[in-house]
Design an enzyme around this catalytic site. Structure first.
Site, mmCIF file in Angstrom:
data_model
loop_
_atom_site.group_PDB
_atom_site.id
_atom_site.type_symbol
_atom_site.label_atom_id
_atom_site.label_comp_id
_atom_site.label_asym_id
_atom_site.label_seq_id
_atom_site.Cartn_x
_atom_site.Cartn_y
_atom_site.Cartn_z
ATOM 1 N N HIS A 104 8.046 -2.344 12.608
ATOM 2 C CA HIS A 104 7.087 -2.544 13.485
ATOM 3 C C HIS A 104 6.911 -4.171 12.489
ATOM 4 C CE1 HIS A 104 4.710 1.312 13.778
ATOM 5 N NE2 HIS A 104 4.853 1.182 14.899
ATOM 6 N N CYS B 129 -1.383 -1.267 8.955
ATOM 7 C CA CYS B 129 -1.674 -0.539 9.097
ATOM 8 C C CYS B 129 -3.282 0.561 9.348
ATOM 9 C CB CYS B 129 -0.856 0.470 9.365
ATOM 10 S SG CYS B 129 0.971 -0.240 9.255
HETATM 11 C C1 CIR Z 1 4.672 5.892 12.039
HETATM 12 O O1 CIR Z 1 6.045 5.880 11.346
HETATM 13 O O2 CIR Z 1 4.127 5.886 12.914
HETATM 14 C C2 CIR Z 1 3.768 5.876 11.016
HETATM 15 N N1 CIR Z 1 4.227 7.169 9.458
HETATM 16 C C3 CIR Z 1 3.286 5.098 9.912
HETATM 17 C C4 CIR Z 1 3.307 3.530 11.389
HETATM 18 C C5 CIR Z 1 3.032 2.509 10.682
HETATM 19 N N2 CIR Z 1 1.928 1.508 11.193
HETATM 20 C C6 CIR Z 1 2.294 0.492 11.105
HETATM 21 O O3 CIR Z 1 3.600 -0.435 10.676
HETATM 22 N N3 CIR Z 1 1.891 0.021 11.820
#
Ligand code: CIR
Length: 253
Positions: free
Chosen positions: A161, A248
């Protein structure tokens, strides 16, 4: 200034969350403990924290930042790019409707994870990634325009991201590593450079003059402290195992 945060308790099923980190499975009990400390740290920064229940249907739902973007003038429920996370915003919708802001949403075929969105005053940078597509970013731009905001895109090369690789620390200061050190879209910011061996710490969070930094990244912590911020180190090792970081884990507004 932010006044409020929303977090979502990790579910037991988080051990089945999406991961490319190769750091092993998270320890659920430790994750819960770390999540509590994270909440306390948000409170120390002056935020009122709304804590939502765990949702076993969605292993990654503790990464609540991806499911909604809250701006001072509207809230936008997203349409997450990974199919396993697609309905997370639906489950948040009641809470978001209760905030007293107009609620908008991103619609298929547009996809967007709000981890790809970085707010800089009235401008929103949208990372084009494996999760956020051009249609999602364009829907976002149309929505934001209605509320007198602007937006622009940055194409990501290697990170999950946008905010995996950069964090806005206000006052024109950006914390960044790797591909983000040379992006023309970001020239004009004062950049604090995160070394490659501390890349994970590029996801740090500014809250009302404080900065939350993941535990164990001493060079980055010192650099931020030396720039005049009060720093809180927070251990999020169990969330790192799922490619998630400090930002997150909350919606801040
Ligand atoms: C994913 O791959 O969607 C989750 N395991 C991690 C999300 C992390 N979120 C972020 O960087 N905003």
């Amino acid at each position: 200034m932010f006044t409020t945060a929303i977090v979502k308790t990790p579910c037991r099923n988080m051990i089945n969350g999406i991961s490319t980190a190769n750091l092993g499975k998270p320890d659920y009990d430790l994750a819960l403990k770390q999540h509590k400390t994270y909440i306390h740290t948000l409170e120390k920064c002056g935020l009122k924290v709304m804590v939502l229940d765990a949702d076993e249907m969605f292993p990654d739902s503790t990464f609540i930042e991806d499911a909604c973007l809250i701006t001072p003038r509207c809230a936008i429920l997203t349409n997450p790019g990974d199919a396993s996370r697609r309905d997370e915003p639906l489950r948040l919708s009641k809470t978001i409707q209760g905030l007293g802001l107009p609620v908008e949403s991103i619609q298929t075929p547009g996809t967007l994870d709000a981890g790809d969105i970085m707010m800089v005053k009235d401008h929103y940078f949208a990372g084009l990634s494996d999760r956020t597509n051009a249609q999602g970013a364009s829907q976002l731009e149309t929505i934001l325009k209605k509320y007198d905001y602007t937006s622009s895109t940055i194409t990501l090369e290697s990170v999950l991201h946008l905010k995996t690789g950069i964090s806005y620390l206000e006052n024109n200061m950006l914390l960044a590593f790797g591909e983000f050190l040379t992006k023309p879209e970001l020239k004009g910011f004062n950049i604090l450079k995160v070394d490659a061996d501390e890349a994970y710490a590029a996801n740090s969070v500014w809250i009302n003059g404080n900065v939350l930094v993941p535990k164990g990244f001493f060079k980055t912590k010192k650099m931020i402290q030396d720039s005049g911020y009060r720093v809180f180190e927070v251990d999020v090792s169990e969330f790192q195992k799922l490619d998630g970081g400090l930002s997150c884990l909350s919606l801040r507004f």
